[in-house]
Design an enzyme around this catalytic site. Structure first.
Site, PDB file in Angstrom:
ATOM      1  N   LYS A   1      -1.947   0.451  -3.903  1.00  0.00           N
ATOM      2  CA  LYS A   1      -2.196   1.710  -3.157  1.00  0.00           C
ATOM      3  C   LYS A   1      -3.702   1.923  -2.979  1.00  0.00           C
ATOM      4  O   LYS A   1      -4.180   2.192  -1.874  1.00  0.00           O
ATOM      5  CB  LYS A   1      -1.597   2.881  -3.918  1.00  0.00           C
ATOM      6  N   ASN A   2      -4.473   1.812  -4.078  1.00  0.00           N
ATOM      7  CA  ASN A   2      -5.884   2.187  -4.024  1.00  0.00           C
ATOM      8  C   ASN A   2      -6.750   1.171  -3.306  1.00  0.00           C
ATOM      9  O   ASN A   2      -7.841   1.503  -2.844  1.00  0.00           O
ATOM     10  CB  ASN A   2      -6.410   2.479  -5.433  1.00  0.00           C
TER      11      ASN A   2
ATOM     12  N   CYS B   1      -7.686  18.470  -7.758  1.00  0.00           N
ATOM     13  CA  CYS B   1      -6.392  17.851  -8.050  1.00  0.00           C
ATOM     14  C   CYS B   1      -6.074  18.089  -9.522  1.00  0.00           C
ATOM     15  O   CYS B   1      -6.843  18.696 -10.236  1.00  0.00           O
ATOM     16  CB  CYS B   1      -6.405  16.376  -7.714  1.00  0.00           C
TER      17      CYS B   1
ATOM     18  N   ARG C   1     -13.186  16.417  -9.322  1.00  0.00           N
ATOM     19  CA  ARG C   1     -13.349  15.177  -8.560  1.00  0.00           C
ATOM     20  C   ARG C   1     -14.622  15.340  -7.714  1.00  0.00           C
ATOM     21  O   ARG C   1     -14.580  15.648  -6.548  1.00  0.00           O
ATOM     22  CB  ARG C   1     -12.120  14.914  -7.685  1.00  0.00           C
TER      23      ARG C   1
ATOM     24  N   ASP D   1      -5.691   5.323 -15.160  1.00  0.00           N
ATOM     25  CA  ASP D   1      -4.407   5.519 -14.470  1.00  0.00           C
ATOM     26  C   ASP D   1      -3.223   4.999 -15.276  1.00  0.00           C
ATOM     27  O   ASP D   1      -2.080   5.178 -14.885  1.00  0.00           O
ATOM     28  CB  ASP D   1      -4.412   4.814 -13.106  1.00  0.00           C
TER      29      ASP D   1
ATOM     30  N   ARG E   1       4.559   9.467  -3.933  1.00  0.00           N
ATOM     31  CA  ARG E   1       3.391   9.249  -3.079  1.00  0.00           C
ATOM     32  C   ARG E   1       2.656   7.974  -3.503  1.00  0.00           C
ATOM     33  O   ARG E   1       1.839   7.431  -2.776  1.00  0.00           O
ATOM     34  CB  ARG E   1       2.431  10.428  -3.089  1.00  0.00           C
TER      35      ARG E   1
HETATM   36  C1  EPZ Z   1     -10.126   6.373  -7.902  1.00  0.00           C
HETATM   37  O1  EPZ Z   1     -10.389   7.765  -7.782  1.00  0.00           O
HETATM   38  C2  EPZ Z   1      -8.620   6.242  -7.860  1.00  0.00           C
HETATM   39  N1  EPZ Z   1      -8.126   6.763  -6.583  1.00  0.00           N
HETATM   40  C3  EPZ Z   1      -7.992   7.019  -9.021  1.00  0.00           C
HETATM   41  O2  EPZ Z   1      -6.594   6.752  -9.000  1.00  0.00           O
HETATM   42  C4  EPZ Z   1      -8.559   6.488 -10.339  1.00  0.00           C
HETATM   43  O3  EPZ Z   1      -8.067   7.275 -11.396  1.00  0.00           O
HETATM   44  C5  EPZ Z   1     -10.098   6.563 -10.307  1.00  0.00           C
HETATM   45  O4  EPZ Z   1     -10.604   5.854  -9.160  1.00  0.00           O
HETATM   46  C6  EPZ Z   1     -10.722   5.954 -11.554  1.00  0.00           C
HETATM   47  O5  EPZ Z   1     -10.342   4.594 -11.650  1.00  0.00           O
HETATM   48  C7  EPZ Z   1      -8.211   5.962  -5.494  1.00  0.00           C
HETATM   49  O6  EPZ Z   1      -8.724   4.848  -5.545  1.00  0.00           O
HETATM   50  C8  EPZ Z   1      -7.657   6.530  -4.213  1.00  0.00           C
HETATM   51  P1  EPZ Z   1     -14.022   7.932  -9.382  1.00  0.00           P
HETATM   52  P2  EPZ Z   1     -11.921   8.245  -7.487  1.00  0.00           P
HETATM   53  O7  EPZ Z   1     -14.916   8.326  -8.265  1.00  0.00           O
HETATM   54  O8  EPZ Z   1     -12.609   7.240  -6.643  1.00  0.00           O
HETATM   55  C9  EPZ Z   1     -16.790  11.213 -11.409  1.00  0.00           C
HETATM   56  C10 EPZ Z   1      -4.312   7.216  -8.846  1.00  0.00           C
HETATM   57  O9  EPZ Z   1      -3.547   7.670  -9.697  1.00  0.00           O
HETATM   58  N2  EPZ Z   1     -17.510  11.252 -10.122  1.00  0.00           N
HETATM   59  O10 EPZ Z   1     -14.103   6.555  -9.919  1.00  0.00           O
HETATM   60  O11 EPZ Z   1     -11.872   9.655  -7.027  1.00  0.00           O
HETATM   61  C11 EPZ Z   1     -15.403  11.773 -11.284  1.00  0.00           C
HETATM   62  O12 EPZ Z   1     -15.447  13.194 -11.397  1.00  0.00           O
HETATM   63  C12 EPZ Z   1      -5.696   7.840  -8.717  1.00  0.00           C
HETATM   64  O13 EPZ Z   1      -4.056   6.250  -8.091  1.00  0.00           O
HETATM   65  C13 EPZ Z   1     -18.684  12.000 -10.036  1.00  0.00           C
HETATM   66  O14 EPZ Z   1     -19.118  12.624 -11.014  1.00  0.00           O
HETATM   67  O15 EPZ Z   1     -12.509   8.212  -8.971  1.00  0.00           O
HETATM   68  C14 EPZ Z   1     -14.677  11.119 -12.416  1.00  0.00           C
HETATM   69  O16 EPZ Z   1     -14.933  11.831 -13.604  1.00  0.00           O
HETATM   70  C15 EPZ Z   1      -5.887   9.037  -9.629  1.00  0.00           C
HETATM   71  N3  EPZ Z   1     -19.332  12.045  -8.847  1.00  0.00           N
HETATM   72  C16 EPZ Z   1     -15.338   9.733 -12.506  1.00  0.00           C
HETATM   73  O17 EPZ Z   1     -16.569   9.842 -11.782  1.00  0.00           O
HETATM   74  C17 EPZ Z   1     -18.883  11.368  -7.743  1.00  0.00           C
HETATM   75  O18 EPZ Z   1     -19.530  11.439  -6.683  1.00  0.00           O
HETATM   76  C18 EPZ Z   1     -14.537   8.611 -11.877  1.00  0.00           C
HETATM   77  O19 EPZ Z   1     -14.199   9.003 -10.560  1.00  0.00           O
HETATM   78  C19 EPZ Z   1     -17.699  10.614  -7.854  1.00  0.00           C
HETATM   79  C20 EPZ Z   1     -17.030  10.565  -9.052  1.00  0.00           C
END
Ligand code: EPZ
Length: 430
Positions: A22-23, A117, A122, A305, A397
């Site tokens: 998916k991701n 979410c 996020r 995840d 989803r």
């Molecule tokens: C991706 O989300 C995945 N979603 C998530 O999977 C997954 O949990 C996550 O990566 C971590 O592996 C998709 O790929 C669509 P991050 P993403 O940016 O990109 C902080 C699922 O179940 N952060 O790596 O949104 C953030 O708050 C979903 O399939 C900042 O601080 O995650 C978090 O604490 C759930 N500033 C950490 O980094 C930013 O600009 C990791 O977030 C961006 C992120």
């Protein structure tokens, strides 16, 4: 309202085929709009999030043609706006990849701020930091992120936080920037690598994806391609944990075992037998599982995840386990639901102390988010008696044919819409 009804206590046995990630698909399908020629993408999962994203891509004017359940042709030539509507973003955060794709191709993009979410804050500050480092003016007003520039120039950027989304989003824009970009402290997840490989198949020049330093030589334009999405690491991990929690014996097929190393290592630690083939992993769940410690980390660490699914399995393992969630600040909401099934878990901040119990008992429970939903299904399959799960739209989803695949493994689970269906299920399985 759709629900799952489950009769638990039956070990899962057999083989299951894993679908496309998916991701990875969300990133690759978005990147497909960055060229004007036809792009064909195979092995995409047939799930709601993909449908929503394809709808968003259509709404900005691209041609989207489904070629069967798991393939699609996208032609970005006919895009007639760089403004993504709120309805798209409201349904899935990942629509924000259109920021990087449209900014890279048209040097302008307007995308609604993604909503909150159920797993925590996020933020998107690292995305903004990356686009500004490439020379774009980025402003946030009226709930929109607007990015614009006359030209994107390569940069040397150090991410303050390891972020999958920011790494991919900035990589999309940098692929069509002038000059060289270096991204440091980049995310190394398999879907980051898949997105980079896809961009390279369209003529981009990206090296180092999968390490924490990604080097991008900007190119003037991208061309059409055909590409197949990698298998879904998290779907595979979910079925591995379902085998462990139900003390079953499951072969998970169409996987990349390397992507599952952290999960396999932890399952071995708690007493499961794991064997690997080229594209399959077999999980044999012992009768007595042992406690362990889990700390979620960016790849190649234990995936956040997979945290709920692992916690459910530890709730049925001997002794006290500790689960620390370092990525998101609110990813233990499902613990209250598990407690209603007899789990003994104490959450303190971002740590869960799990006292293993001999059995869980079925109950009526609700799903707070996608991965917690899959974990609660695993709990129902392992529990004694019947479990009814509400809000299964969260699960569907992100997992294609989840109940059907579990039934193929002997799981007694059915998708129902009313009390009569539940009673009928109970008569069928007793
Ligand atoms: C991706 O989300 C995945 N979603 C998530 O999977 C997954 O949990 C996550 O990566 C971590 O592996 C998709 O790929 C669509 P991050 P993403 O940016 O990109 C902080 C699922 O179940 N952060 O790596 O949104 C953030 O708050 C979903 O399939 C900042 O601080 O995650 C978090 O604490 C759930 N500033 C950490 O980094 C930013 O600009 C990791 O977030 C961006 C992120």
């Amino acid at each position: 309202m759709e629900q799952y009804v489950i009769k638990g206590g039956i070990p899962l046995i057999g083989e299951v085929e894993i679908g496309g990630a998916k991701n990875a698909a969300l990133a690759v399908l978005t990147a497909a709009v960055m060229c004007d020629e036809p792009v064909i993408i195979d092995n995409i999962p047939d799930i709601r999030d993909i449908g929503v994203l394809l709808d968003s891509i259509k709404r900005i004017g691209a041609k989207v043609e489904r070629i069967g359940k798991h393939s699609v042709k996208i032609i970005g030539k006919t895009i007639d706006t760089v403004r993504v509507d709120y309805d798209s973003i409201k349904k899935i955060r990942a629509s924000y990849y259109l920021l990087g794709a449209l900014l890279g191709k048209y040097k302008k993009a307007e995308v609604p701020l993604p909503g909150g979410c159920n797993i925590g804050i996020r933020a998107i500050d690292q995305h903004k930091k990356g686009f500004e480092a490439l020379g774009a003016k980025v402003k946030i007003e009226h709930g929109m992120i607007m990015a614009e520039t006359n030209s994107l120039k390569g940069c040397h950027l150090y991410f303050d936080v390891v972020s999958v989304g920011a790494t991919i989003n900035v990589m999309l824009a940098a692929a069509l920037a002038e000059g060289n970009t270096i991204l440091e402290n980049a995310a190394k997840e398999p879907h980051v690598v898949d997105a980079a490989n896809f961009l390279n198949s369209m003529g981009a020049n990206i090296k180092g994806a999968g390490t924490d330093v990604i080097r991008i030589k900007g190119v003037k334009s991208l061309h059409g391609t055909e590409y197949s999405i990698i298998p879904d690491q998290i779907e595979a991990g979910t079925f591995m944990l379902a085998a462990a929690a139900t003390k079953g014996d499951v072969i998970v097929r169409n996987v990349i075992p390397k992507h599952l190393e952290a999960i396999s290592a932890k399952l071995t630690e708690i007493g499961c037998q794991i064997t690997e083939e080229d594209d399959a992993v077999r999980v044999f769940g012992n009768s007595e599982l042992k406690h362990t410690q889990i700390k979620t980390l960016p790849y190649p660490g234990f995936p956040t995840d997979m945290q709920p699914q692992m916690t459910v399995t530890l709730a049925l393992s001997q002794g006290t386990s500790i689960v620390t969630e370092t990525i998101f600040d609110n990813r233990f909401k499902y613990v209250d639901e598990l407690a209603r099934m007899g789990a003994v878990i104490k959450v303190e901040g971002n740590t869960a102390i799990v006292d293993g119990v001999r059995k869980l008992t079925g109950a009526e429970i609700s799903v707070p988010d996608l991965r917690a939903g899959a974990a609660l299904v695993i709990a129902g399959l392992a529990a004694d008696g019947y479990t009814v799960i509400d809000d299964i739209q969260y699960i569907e989803r992100g997992y294609e044919n989840f109940d059907e695949k579990l039934r193929q493994l002997g799981g007694q689970i059915k998708r129902v819409t009313c009390e009569k269906d539940i009673q009928r299920f109970k008569l069928e399985v007793c």
